[in-house]
Design a protein around this motif. Structure first.
Motif, short mmCIF file in Angstrom:
data_model
loop_
_atom_site.label_atom_id
_atom_site.label_comp_id
_atom_site.label_asym_id
_atom_site.label_seq_id
_atom_site.Cartn_x
_atom_site.Cartn_y
_atom_site.Cartn_z
N PRO A 183 0.81 -1.23 0.00
CA PRO A 183 0.00 0.00 0.00
C PRO A 183 0.84 1.27 0.00
CG PRO A 183 -0.81 -1.58 1.63
CD PRO A 183 0.49 -2.09 1.14
N ARG A 184 1.98 1.27 0.70
CA ARG A 184 2.80 2.48 0.77
C ARG A 184 3.33 2.86 -0.61
NH1 ARG A 184 4.98 5.37 4.71
NH2 ARG A 184 4.32 3.85 6.26
N VAL A 187 0.48 4.23 -2.74
CA VAL A 187 0.13 5.63 -2.42
C VAL A 187 1.19 6.58 -2.96
CG1 VAL A 187 -0.18 7.27 -0.54
CG2 VAL A 187 -1.25 5.02 -0.41
N ASP A 188 2.47 6.23 -2.76
CA ASP A 188 3.55 7.10 -3.23
C ASP A 188 3.54 7.25 -4.74
OD1 ASP A 188 4.34 7.40 -0.64
OD2 ASP A 188 5.98 5.93 -0.74
N GLN A 192 0.10 12.10 -4.66
CA GLN A 192 -0.91 12.97 -4.05
C GLN A 192 -1.74 13.72 -5.10
OE1 GLN A 192 1.02 15.40 -1.08
NE2 GLN A 192 1.15 13.70 0.38
N VAL A 221 -10.24 3.69 3.00
CA VAL A 221 -9.56 4.98 3.19
C VAL A 221 -10.04 5.60 4.51
CG1 VAL A 221 -9.19 7.30 2.25
CG2 VAL A 221 -9.41 5.35 0.70
N LEU A 265 -4.90 10.38 -2.02
CA LEU A 265 -4.29 9.42 -1.10
C LEU A 265 -2.99 10.04 -0.60
CD1 LEU A 265 -4.93 6.04 -2.94
CD2 LEU A 265 -6.37 7.25 -1.31
N GLU A 266 -2.94 10.33 0.72
CA GLU A 266 -1.86 11.17 1.25
C GLU A 266 -0.76 10.39 1.96
OE1 GLU A 266 -4.53 15.15 2.07
OE2 GLU A 266 -4.81 13.38 3.32
N SER A 267 -1.09 9.26 2.55
CA SER A 267 -0.06 8.51 3.27
C SER A 267 -0.57 7.11 3.56
CB SER A 267 0.30 9.23 4.58
OG SER A 267 1.35 8.56 5.25
N CYS A 268 0.34 6.30 4.09
CA CYS A 268 -0.03 4.94 4.50
C CYS A 268 0.60 4.69 5.87
CB CYS A 268 0.46 3.92 3.48
SG CYS A 268 -0.03 2.22 3.88
N ILE A 273 -4.55 3.24 4.67
CA ILE A 273 -4.40 4.33 3.72
C ILE A 273 -5.14 5.56 4.23
CG2 ILE A 273 -4.95 5.12 1.38
CD1 ILE A 273 -4.51 2.28 0.39
N GLY A 275 -6.36 9.54 3.48
CA GLY A 275 -6.64 10.38 2.33
C GLY A 275 -7.67 11.45 2.63
#
Length: 848
Positions: A183-184, A187-188, A192, A221, A265-268, A273, A275
């Motif tokens: 997931p990280r 998201v990266d 964003q 989320v 989606l801003e971070s994990c 997740i 967002g």
């Protein structure tokens, strides 16, 4: 196809009455959930299945914990049928009739868009588009509605619409992805950027299940920065809602469920997740806070990209109105009068590095602590390492002295604005914690600058972490966290990996023999700089002498003030009359201020010889800027001689191509001119600046101003025909006139980056203003706009003005100073913390 017709055990509903509701959710192409209007809480809801028709079954995930079950994919055209209804019905008012109710309570009927049966018949629309089939086996000949469905189905078949088109519909089956391996990384990879999505499920007010388009990832989320009341699962499998959990869930459902949205989606965090969901009607995160359905969460607030201050303001609004989860909220400063909540006071003393003693307008003294920060402190048992040495926190705790000095230089004797954030109650001593008196914690500002934030940004304090339900914190808590993150990233102060500063201070204030030995040194020095650390009485002080790094007791010569009370072996010595008044008088004058001890000599004024020229001479000539150094010195070529340089370079390279140098034949010596092969494979004229070894020779390219470390294999003898006698070195060193480059590394890097971006490898206009120690000081203009590059740096707040005293330069110096004042007023770049140059310029990395 999945049949949604009634099972055998059905009960006809006589005289079906018309009912109304709002479509909450579309389950499939033939089933919807309708809800009523909310009255004091989430409204009732019911599932309505469309009569006399079938639509494809939507994909289903295998049941968790049952390994024998498998994921079920979409049937052909099932998702398209669901989407047809979703876009048409979600959030809309419909009316419906229930024709049949099964023994299990399932209801079948007709649904119309709008308030009555004159609206669009949903079943007919589906059949007409070829997204559903008619169940003909139970049709009665005398039912016009059923006959109409059959007629529409025949038309869809003849028109080859939807499922009646050629190809079988395999292209309409989604490739649903229920899990993401990393997931990280996922998201990266999105950087964003907002991505389109459909909210498929709302678990609670701040957690949703979303279908990401167009790749059909089904992800959970959690909204960044907030948390809503949740449903706690009990041991027996039932769920118990926290207060306002159901209301928060309905609030989110009624606005987002099955709506088209965009998600950032801003971070994990721990596979969760985080967002932000963006809807055309607003940001659900802010709305939840404003309506009292959620509270801010510090750990995820840091990744929120839409402005944390907006979330804090929304939460503050809900607290003030005491709505929903804040219905019993009591502000930390609710019991304080307005005059005690906000006040202006004069700073009299800095206590350690997180507390101040201030004098109010009433004359009363008050101790206030800086909210939500912690001064440097010892880790472990370091202070007990040397049993024979007295522990002095100010000098022995790493960075405590730097933090205290930071505050002392900025605040002592200055008026500050204080806003009380909370009152920390007194605590008794515990097993591992000392006792603390009641503390008033406030945000202290000077010139609009938050002192705590400035302290944290320098790495001279850390931010206190709180329990989520602890509301006693700084009103600018997010700014403090952001400042700490910057300090950690830049390795400032406490976060530096360098060795900690050590202050070896000799305390001779209580040792007569050492004081006698030290006295001659002070007498020979004459006037000595010192800081008053403590006031024993009106005429007895303790001084810290930074140059000599010692503490001494100092008595004012020629006078004696009344003695204060003191503890003696035989008891307490009673204070003499007016002793407290005398001590207070001296404290207000000199405590923690820089003074001169044994002041006898007058300072010698510096004589500055100024030019008698009456006018500034301008003779701008075109140059080509080739290199810019980290010191903001730069190298430029005269455009007039550019053609000569090009001719020489062509001839030189032709000569080298005809007679290539023998590799390794050149012996480098410092100061020699030579030819050097640059990284681009071409040969250029150079000068040897330093020889470390055969593999490391430092050279300076004399026509371009750049430097490089090369091996002797890339060096060759310079033929006489191409020497500096034929054509002098073309790169001339200059520096900007009228500006000071910040000594702070980050600030200086910003300036250099800006100048490199603006003028390197471009043609400009240059005018020599005055001579310098190493090179001429010049003003330089852009070649097209004729704007002054140095003046532009001043306007952007990237540099300070170097004030020249020559009369003929006063006009341009005034222009620079005016631009500097504008940058200071706007708090641009180096001025973002105000102007403290008068009392601690070196600490900020600047000089006046």
């Amino acid at each position: 196809m999945a049949s949604v017709s009634a099972p055998a055990q059905t009960v006809p509903v006589s005289a079906a009455s018309l009912q109304r509701g709002i479509v909450k959710m579309v389950l499939s192409g033939c089933a919807i959930i309708v809800r009523g209007q909310p009255r004091g809480g989430p409204p009732p809801e019911r599932q309505i299945n469309l009569s006399n028709m079938r639509a494809g079954a939507i994909a289903r995930r295998a049941a968790q914990g049952q390994p024998d079950t498998k994921d079920t994919p979409d049937e052909p055209w099932a998702f398209q049928a669901r989407e047809f209804l979703r876009k048409k019905l979600i959030g809309k008012e419909v009316c419906f009739t229930v024709e049949i109710r099964t023994s299990l309570g399932r209801e079948y009927g007709m649904v119309y868009l709008g308030k009555d049966t004159t609206g669009e018949n949903i079943a007919e629309s589906l059949v007409n588009e070829g997204l559903a089939t008619v169940r003909r086996e139970g049709i009665r000949g005398n039912n016009p509605d059923q006959a109409r469905l059959c007629e529409l189905e025949d038309q869809a078949k003849s028109s080859k619409k939807g499922m009646w088109s050629e190809g079988g519909g395999t292209h309409t089956i989604r490739d649903l992805k229920y899990t993401i391996e990393n997931p990280r990384n996922f998201v990266d990879s999105l950087h964003q950027k907002p991505i389109n999505a459909i909210i498929e499920h709302v678990r609670d007010g701040s957690v949703v299940r979303a279908l990401l388009l167009p790749d059909y990832y089904l992800v959970t989320v959690m909204l960044s920065g907030v948390k809503c009341p949740t449903f706690k699962r009990e041991a027996d499998g039932t769920e118990t809602p926290e207060p306002f959990a159901a209301e928060a869930k309905f609030f989110t459902e009624s606005r987002l469920l099955q709506r088209d949205v965009q998600i950032i989606l801003e971070s994990c965090h721990n596979q969760v997740i985080l967002g932000t969901i963006l809807h055309p009607n607003g940001n659900i995160t802010e709305l939840l806070l404003k309506e009292g359905f959620a509270r801010c969460v510090d750990w995820s607030m840091a990744v929120y990209t839409q402005g944390a201050e907006k979330l804090r303001a929304a939460e503050r609004s809900a607290k003030e109105r005491k709505v929903r989860i804040w219905k019993d909220y009591v502000a930390p400063t609710a019991n304080l009068d307005q005059k005690d909540r906000q006040f202006v006071a004069k700073v009299m003393q800095v206590v350690n590095a997180d507390a101040l003693v201030v004098k109010l307008n009433s004359g009363e003294y008050k101790t206030i602590h800086l909210s939500s920060i912690r001064a440097p402190r010892n880790e472990g048992e370091e202070k007990n390492k040397d049993k024979d040495k007295r522990f002095r926190p100010l000098y022995d705790i790493p960075y405590m002295f730097e933090a205290r000095e930071f505050l002392r230089k900025k605040l002592i004797g200055k008026k500050v604005s204080a806003t009380v954030d909370y009152i920390r109650a007194a605590t008794g001593p515990g097993e591992s914690t000392p006792a603390f008196a009641e503390r008033t914690c406030a945000t202290v500002t000077i010139g609009g600058i938050n002192i705590a934030e400035a302290l944290v940004s320098k790495g001279l304090a850390t931010v206190i972490r709180y329990r989520q339900d602890d509301d006693q914190r700084s009103s600018h808590y997010d700014e403090l966290l952001a400042a700490e993150a910057r300090a950690i990233k830049n390795g400032k102060g406490l976060h530096s990996k360098k060795e900690v500063p050590i202050h070896r201070v000799a305390d001779i204030s209580g040792e007569t023999q050492k004081a006698k030995q030290f006295l001659p040194f002070l007498q020979r020095a004459g006037r000595s700089e010192a800081v008053v650390e403590y006031v024993f009485s009106g005429s007895r002080l303790k001084l810290y002498m930074p140059k000599e790094t010692c503490l001494i007791t100092f008595l004012l010569a020629g006078i004696e003030c009344p003695r204060s009370s003191r503890n003696l072996p035989g008891g307490v010595q009673v204070a003499e009359p007016f002793s407290d008044e005398a001590m207070l008088f001296t404290k207000e004058l000199v405590l923690q201020r820089e003074i001169w001890a044994n002041y006898e000599e007058k300072p010698v004024e510096e004589v500055v010889h100024v030019s008698e020229e009456k006018e500034r001479v301008t003779n701008y000539r075109p140059v080509y800027v080739t290199e810019i150094a980290d010191t903001l010195h730069f190298y430029a070529q005269d455009v007039e001689t550019g053609a000569q340089l090009e001719s020489l370079m062509e001839a030189m390279r032709a000569e080298i191509a005809t007679h290539p140098p023998v590799e390794g034949s050149y012996s480098a010596r410092r100061g020699d001119y030579c030819l050097a092969k640059f990284a681009d494979g071409e040969w250029y004229r150079a000068r040897v600046e330093k020889v470390e070894s055969q593999a490391k020779v430092h050279v300076f390219y004399i026509d371009y101003g750049n430097r490089e470390v090369v091996s002797t294999s890339r060096l060759a003898v310079m033929p006489p025909a191409f020497s500096t006698r034929t054509l002098p070195a073309q790169a001339t060193e200059y520096t900007f006139a009228f500006i000071q480059v910040p000594q702070d590394e980050d600030a200086r890097a910003d300036v250099v980056d800006c100048v490199v971006r603006d003028i390197q490898n471009s043609q400009c206009l240059l005018n020599v203003e005055y001579a310098g120690a190493t090179c001429p000081h010049v003003t330089i203009q852009f070649g097209d706009t004729k704007d002054d590059v140095g003046l532009g740096l001043v306007k952007e707040g990237l540099v300070m003005v170097d004030v020249r005293k020559e009369k003929h330069l006063q006009k341009i110096v005034t222009e620079y100073l005016n631009s500097q004042e504008s940058a200071k007023s706007a708090r641009l770049n180096i001025w973002r913390y105000g102007d403290f140059r008068a009392d601690d310029a070196d600490e900020f990395g600047y000089r006046r």
